[in-house]
Design a protein around this motif. Structure first.
Motif, PDB file in Angstrom:
ATOM      1  N   UNK A 145      27.952  89.522  38.681  1.00  0.00           N
ATOM      2  CA  UNK A 145      28.499  89.085  37.396  1.00  0.00           C
ATOM      3  C   UNK A 145      30.003  89.356  37.441  1.00  0.00           C
ATOM      4  N   UNK A 146      30.775  88.310  37.680  1.00  0.00           N
ATOM      5  CA  UNK A 146      32.218  88.487  37.862  1.00  0.00           C
ATOM      6  C   UNK A 146      33.000  88.121  36.600  1.00  0.00           C
ATOM      7  N   UNK A 147      32.305  88.078  35.465  1.00  0.00           N
ATOM      8  CA  UNK A 147      32.963  87.645  34.218  1.00  0.00           C
ATOM      9  C   UNK A 147      34.125  88.545  33.829  1.00  0.00           C
ATOM     10  N   UNK A 148      34.107  89.806  34.262  1.00  0.00           N
ATOM     11  CA  UNK A 148      35.219  90.699  33.938  1.00  0.00           C
ATOM     12  C   UNK A 148      36.378  90.546  34.916  1.00  0.00           C
ATOM     13  N   UNK A 149      36.180  89.722  35.967  1.00  0.00           N
ATOM     14  CA  UNK A 149      37.243  89.524  36.955  1.00  0.00           C
ATOM     15  C   UNK A 149      37.812  88.110  36.912  1.00  0.00           C
ATOM     16  N   UNK A 150      36.917  87.109  36.717  1.00  0.00           N
ATOM     17  CA  UNK A 150      37.361  85.714  36.658  1.00  0.00           C
ATOM     18  C   UNK A 150      36.468  84.947  35.710  1.00  0.00           C
ATOM     19  N   UNK A 151      37.010  83.847  35.201  1.00  0.00           N
ATOM     20  CA  UNK A 151      36.235  83.043  34.252  1.00  0.00           C
ATOM     21  C   UNK A 151      35.524  81.893  34.941  1.00  0.00           C
ATOM     22  N   UNK A 152      35.893  81.574  36.198  1.00  0.00           N
ATOM     23  CA  UNK A 152      35.289  80.441  36.891  1.00  0.00           C
ATOM     24  C   UNK A 152      33.844  80.731  37.293  1.00  0.00           C
TER      25      UNK A 152
END
Length: 393
Positions: free
Chosen positions: A169-176
């Motif tokens: 879950x990379x939502x805290x790092x990037x929005x793509x």
């Protein structure tokens, strides 16, 4: 003596071994010469563990790995590592290779068909067309699924490349979107995918060239073109269907009929992103990769206790990957055998009957011609039964 079994086994072993050796050698070479963090297992697994800990603990392989040294985990800058995966270089290489493969496939197909190979000369055009359609459908729904599931298994499990990013879950790092080929081509994805495509094409050539019976209805020049068309279909589906799957999937869809979009969406979202299973997802082939995942985790972690990046890990990974490649090679041969049976025992007699009755079809129409043929077949069957009864008496 038929040399096919020996040549097929030898060819499958050699091609699988080359693929399985080139991938880790290439990764280590890039780490030592270009980027020390390229497809770095410690960073990838740290990201999964920190962003989706429940998934990490449920995974049969990740959860049982021996811990890396604290330094390997601590010096991973996850923000920087995520940004690395959104590179255009590997995506452009991947696209260029697909374009080159397409041009080569089209040229080979046109050249071969313009010469009308001797083995296919006696076939009417309709049978050739139907044979191509059957083999193209098999390539789309079976052969390419085997190839891409094999690549996916290597990326997520055996060689631990950047494709693991889609488990995070990379939502805290990037929005793509973090799905491979949707917005990014992560470290190692292009290499493992392209080598698996080469593996599949080479094995299909071994099957068709060394089993001459296939060449009575199938020409080797079709392999490249059909594989390329199937790959374009897969890429299109990944770009369009993958985001939609995550948007609409519900647990109730797990009960949907197999091979429907709802079933595939639920399998991907709740199974693959739940415990790492369902690599296809494919109703036919998922059980094979599911068993491979659990056996790999058990042998690698529980029995061997290997640490990723060590020589013992690479030896085990290569041996397991080659064994899986040989098993999948047998499945490819089985797909061709089914296609051969379908063309030989169904389509060829059907086309022959149409040729023999074309004048009746034109004069009386399809329904009348089929009725006449059915009555003739029943009369012939009754005569055969009567003859048997007479002999018994």
């Amino acid at each position: 003596m038929n040399k096919f079994p020996m040549v097929f086994v030898g060819g499958t072993l050699v091609v699988s071994l080359l693929r399985s050796v080139i991938i880790p050698v290439a990764f280590e070479t890039i780490r030592h010469t270009v980027n020390p963090d390229y497809s770095r297992p410690a960073c990838l697994l740290k990201m999964v563990n920190e962003t989706v800990p429940a998934h990490y603990q449920a995974h049969p392989f990740y959860s049982g790995l021996k811990a890396f040294s604290p330094n390997e985990f601590d010096d991973c800058d996850l923000q920087q590592y995520v940004d690395m995966q959104y590179n255009q270089c590997e995506y452009e290489i991947f696209q260029a290779c697909l374009l080159g493969m397409g041009l080569w496939a089209i040229w080979s197909f046109v050249q071969a068909m313009s010469q009308r190979p001797n083995a296919l000369e006696w076939h009417p055009l309709l049978l050739l067309l139907l044979s191509y359609v059957v083999s193209q459908v098999a390539n789309n729904s079976l052969i390419t699924v085997i190839m891409m599931s094999y690549a996916h298994f290597a990326q997520d499990i055996v060689f631990l490349c950047g494709n693991i990013m889609h488990h995070c879950d990379i939502s805290s790092y990037r929005v793509e979107n973090n799905a491979s080929l949707v917005k990014m081509t992560p470290h190692g994805f292009a290499l493992t995918s392209l080598l698996t495509i080469v593996w599949g094409v080479c094995l299909q050539h071994v099957i068709v060239h060394q089993w001459p019976v296939f060449q009575t209805w199938y020409h080797p020049s079709w392999i490249g073109l059909q594989t390329w068309i199937s790959l374009l279909n897969v890429i299109f589906k990944v770009k369009t269907s993958h985001p939609l799957m995550h948007a609409v999937a519900t647990k109730e869809m797990l009960q949907a009929p197999v091979w429907t979009f709802e079933w595939r969406a639920a399998q991907h979202v709740f199974v693959h992103h739940g415990n790492g299973d369902a690599f296809g997802p494919s109703f036919l082939f998922d059980p094979i990769f599911s068993q491979a995942l659990h056996w790999y985790g058990y042998l690698h972690n529980d029995l061997g206790g290997f640490i990723p990046g060590t020589m013992s890990h690479y030896i085990f990974a290569i041996a397991f990957d080659v064994s899986l490649g040989c098993l999948l090679g047998l499945l490819l041969a089985a797909v061709y055998a089914v296609c051969y049976a379908l063309v030989t025992f169904l389509l060829q007699p059907m086309v022959k009957w149409m040729e023999d009755n074309i004048s009746t079809i034109v004069r009386e129409g399809w329904s009348e011609c089929c009725r006449t043929a059915t009555m003739a077949w029943l009369a012939k069957a009754r005569r055969m039964v009567w003859k048997k009864k007479v002999k018994v008496i």
